[in-house]
Design a protein around this motif. Structure first.
Motif, PDB file in Angstrom:
ATOM      1  N   ILE A 141       2.739  -2.971  14.401  1.00 19.94           N
ATOM      2  CA  ILE A 141       3.417  -4.053  13.689  1.00 19.94           C
ATOM      3  C   ILE A 141       4.865  -3.668  13.392  1.00 19.94           C
ATOM      4  O   ILE A 141       5.783  -4.471  13.591  1.00 19.94           O
ATOM      5  CB  ILE A 141       2.655  -4.405  12.385  1.00 19.94           C
ATOM      6  CG1 ILE A 141       1.281  -5.000  12.731  1.00 19.94           C
ATOM      7  CG2 ILE A 141       3.464  -5.366  11.523  1.00 19.94           C
ATOM      8  CD1 ILE A 141       0.329  -5.078  11.555  1.00 19.94           C
ATOM      9  N   ALA A 142       5.069  -2.446  12.951  1.00 20.12           N
ATOM     10  CA  ALA A 142       6.430  -1.968  12.650  1.00 20.12           C
ATOM     11  C   ALA A 142       7.293  -1.957  13.901  1.00 20.12           C
ATOM     12  O   ALA A 142       8.472  -2.332  13.859  1.00 20.12           O
ATOM     13  CB  ALA A 142       6.372  -0.580  12.023  1.00 20.12           C
ATOM     14  N   GLU A 143       6.712  -1.555  15.025  1.00 23.10           N
ATOM     15  CA  GLU A 143       7.477  -1.523  16.271  1.00 23.10           C
ATOM     16  C   GLU A 143       7.903  -2.928  16.692  1.00 23.10           C
ATOM     17  O   GLU A 143       9.023  -3.113  17.191  1.00 23.10           O
ATOM     18  CB  GLU A 143       6.666  -0.863  17.382  1.00 23.10           C
ATOM     19  CG  GLU A 143       7.463  -0.716  18.677  1.00 23.10           C
ATOM     20  CD  GLU A 143       6.649  -0.111  19.793  1.00 23.10           C
ATOM     21  OE1 GLU A 143       7.175   0.793  20.463  1.00 23.10           O
ATOM     22  OE2 GLU A 143       5.497  -0.547  20.006  1.00 23.10           O
ATOM     23  N   ILE A 156       4.499   2.917   6.255  1.00 29.83           N
ATOM     24  CA  ILE A 156       3.985   2.610   4.911  1.00 29.83           C
ATOM     25  C   ILE A 156       4.171   1.132   4.592  1.00 29.83           C
ATOM     26  O   ILE A 156       3.255   0.474   4.081  1.00 29.83           O
ATOM     27  CB  ILE A 156       4.676   3.494   3.854  1.00 29.83           C
ATOM     28  CG1 ILE A 156       4.258   4.951   4.036  1.00 29.83           C
ATOM     29  CG2 ILE A 156       4.367   3.011   2.439  1.00 29.83           C
ATOM     30  CD1 ILE A 156       5.105   5.944   3.266  1.00 29.83           C
ATOM     31  N   GLU A 157       5.341   0.612   4.894  1.00 26.45           N
ATOM     32  CA  GLU A 157       5.632  -0.793   4.591  1.00 26.45           C
ATOM     33  C   GLU A 157       4.723  -1.755   5.346  1.00 26.45           C
ATOM     34  O   GLU A 157       4.535  -2.895   4.919  1.00 26.45           O
ATOM     35  CB  GLU A 157       7.098  -1.107   4.903  1.00 26.45           C
ATOM     36  CG  GLU A 157       8.063  -0.439   3.938  1.00 26.45           C
ATOM     37  CD  GLU A 157       9.525  -0.580   4.353  1.00 26.45           C
ATOM     38  OE1 GLU A 157       9.803  -1.007   5.505  1.00 26.45           O
ATOM     39  OE2 GLU A 157      10.378  -0.233   3.525  1.00 26.45           O
ATOM     40  N   ASN A 158       4.147  -1.310   6.452  1.00 23.71           N
ATOM     41  CA  ASN A 158       3.325  -2.200   7.273  1.00 23.71           C
ATOM     42  C   ASN A 158       1.819  -1.972   7.133  1.00 23.71           C
ATOM     43  O   ASN A 158       1.034  -2.641   7.816  1.00 23.71           O
ATOM     44  CB  ASN A 158       3.759  -2.099   8.736  1.00 23.71           C
ATOM     45  CG  ASN A 158       5.042  -2.867   8.961  1.00 23.71           C
ATOM     46  OD1 ASN A 158       5.020  -4.089   9.028  1.00 23.71           O
ATOM     47  ND2 ASN A 158       6.153  -2.164   9.018  1.00 23.71           N
ATOM     48  N   LYS A 165      -3.898  -8.273   9.099  1.00 20.06           N
ATOM     49  CA  LYS A 165      -4.148  -8.639  10.496  1.00 20.06           C
ATOM     50  C   LYS A 165      -5.605  -8.375  10.860  1.00 20.06           C
ATOM     51  O   LYS A 165      -6.247  -9.210  11.512  1.00 20.06           O
ATOM     52  CB  LYS A 165      -3.215  -7.845  11.418  1.00 20.06           C
ATOM     53  CG  LYS A 165      -3.285  -8.243  12.870  1.00 20.06           C
ATOM     54  CD  LYS A 165      -2.202  -7.563  13.672  1.00 20.06           C
ATOM     55  CE  LYS A 165      -2.182  -8.068  15.101  1.00 20.06           C
ATOM     56  NZ  LYS A 165      -1.079  -7.485  15.877  1.00 20.06           N
ATOM     57  N   LEU A 166      -6.124  -7.254  10.427  1.00 17.30           N
ATOM     58  CA  LEU A 166      -7.520  -6.932  10.713  1.00 17.30           C
ATOM     59  C   LEU A 166      -8.460  -7.919  10.019  1.00 17.30           C
ATOM     60  O   LEU A 166      -9.424  -8.398  10.619  1.00 17.30           O
ATOM     61  CB  LEU A 166      -7.835  -5.497  10.272  1.00 17.30           C
ATOM     62  CG  LEU A 166      -9.217  -4.991  10.630  1.00 17.30           C
ATOM     63  CD1 LEU A 166      -9.404  -4.994  12.136  1.00 17.30           C
ATOM     64  CD2 LEU A 166      -9.408  -3.592  10.086  1.00 17.30           C
TER      65      LEU A 166
END
Length: 170
Positions: A141-143, A156-158, A165-166
């Motif tokens: 997600i971060a990427e 950490i933020e994600n 999402k899961l």
């Protein structure tokens, strides 16, 4: 100090980086632990721990993870692309994550997630496996948002987004 800790307490202990380095070349001392151990080395750290070449470990990571975990009564989280998690009886190969996560502090974030989930789920193999998946999903997600070269803070933020999402998939 680390030996004293793992030999005197009876709650789970997560060993990463320096904690593992203190057992380099004498990993069989871990068998004496009264604590249930969760070890989270990357290939280089594991190579130093068991005094075997990193390419050999990479080629045989699944069987080595399972054998090491069984012989040492530990949960082994062998960090690499497709991290292997084993308790000696079970083996989980993670499919989440991205090479962009290979940065300083990423392993610390994973250890924190493992610690948090271990406090909730007493099955340490399940907690560690789920933590590895969530960690990787947070990285994906971060990427998507930031591109390559993620920081530990990006992961950490994600973490909340990974759980959301899961949950949406279930």
């Amino acid at each position: 100090l680390i030996s004293d800790i793992v030999n005197s307490i009876e709650m789970p202990v997560i060993l990463d980086a320096s904690g593992l380095a203190s057992f380099a070349g004498r990993y069989k001392d871990l068998q004496k632990a009264s604590a249930k151990l969760i070890l989270t080395p990357h290939i280089g750290e594991f190579s130093k721990l068991i005094n075997r070449p990193a390419p050999f470990i990479m080629e045989n990571s699944q069987s080595i993870a399972k054998e090491f975990a069984m012989k040492n009564n530990a949960i082994l989280v062998l960090k690499k692309h497709n991290t292997a998690v084993s308790d000696g009886a079970n083996l989980y190969i993670n499919q989440s994550g991205t090479p962009a996560m290979a940065s300083a502090g990423s392993g610390d974030v994973l250890s924190g997630i493992i610690g948090a989930l271990s406090a909730i789920d007493k099955d340490l193999f399940e907690a560690a496996s789920f933590a590895v998946f969530i960690h990787g999903l947070a990285g994906e997600i971060a990427e998507e948002e930031k591109g390559n070269g993620l920081t530990a803070t990006d992961l950490i933020e994600n973490i909340p987004s990974a759980f959301a999402k899961l949950k949406a998939l279930c």
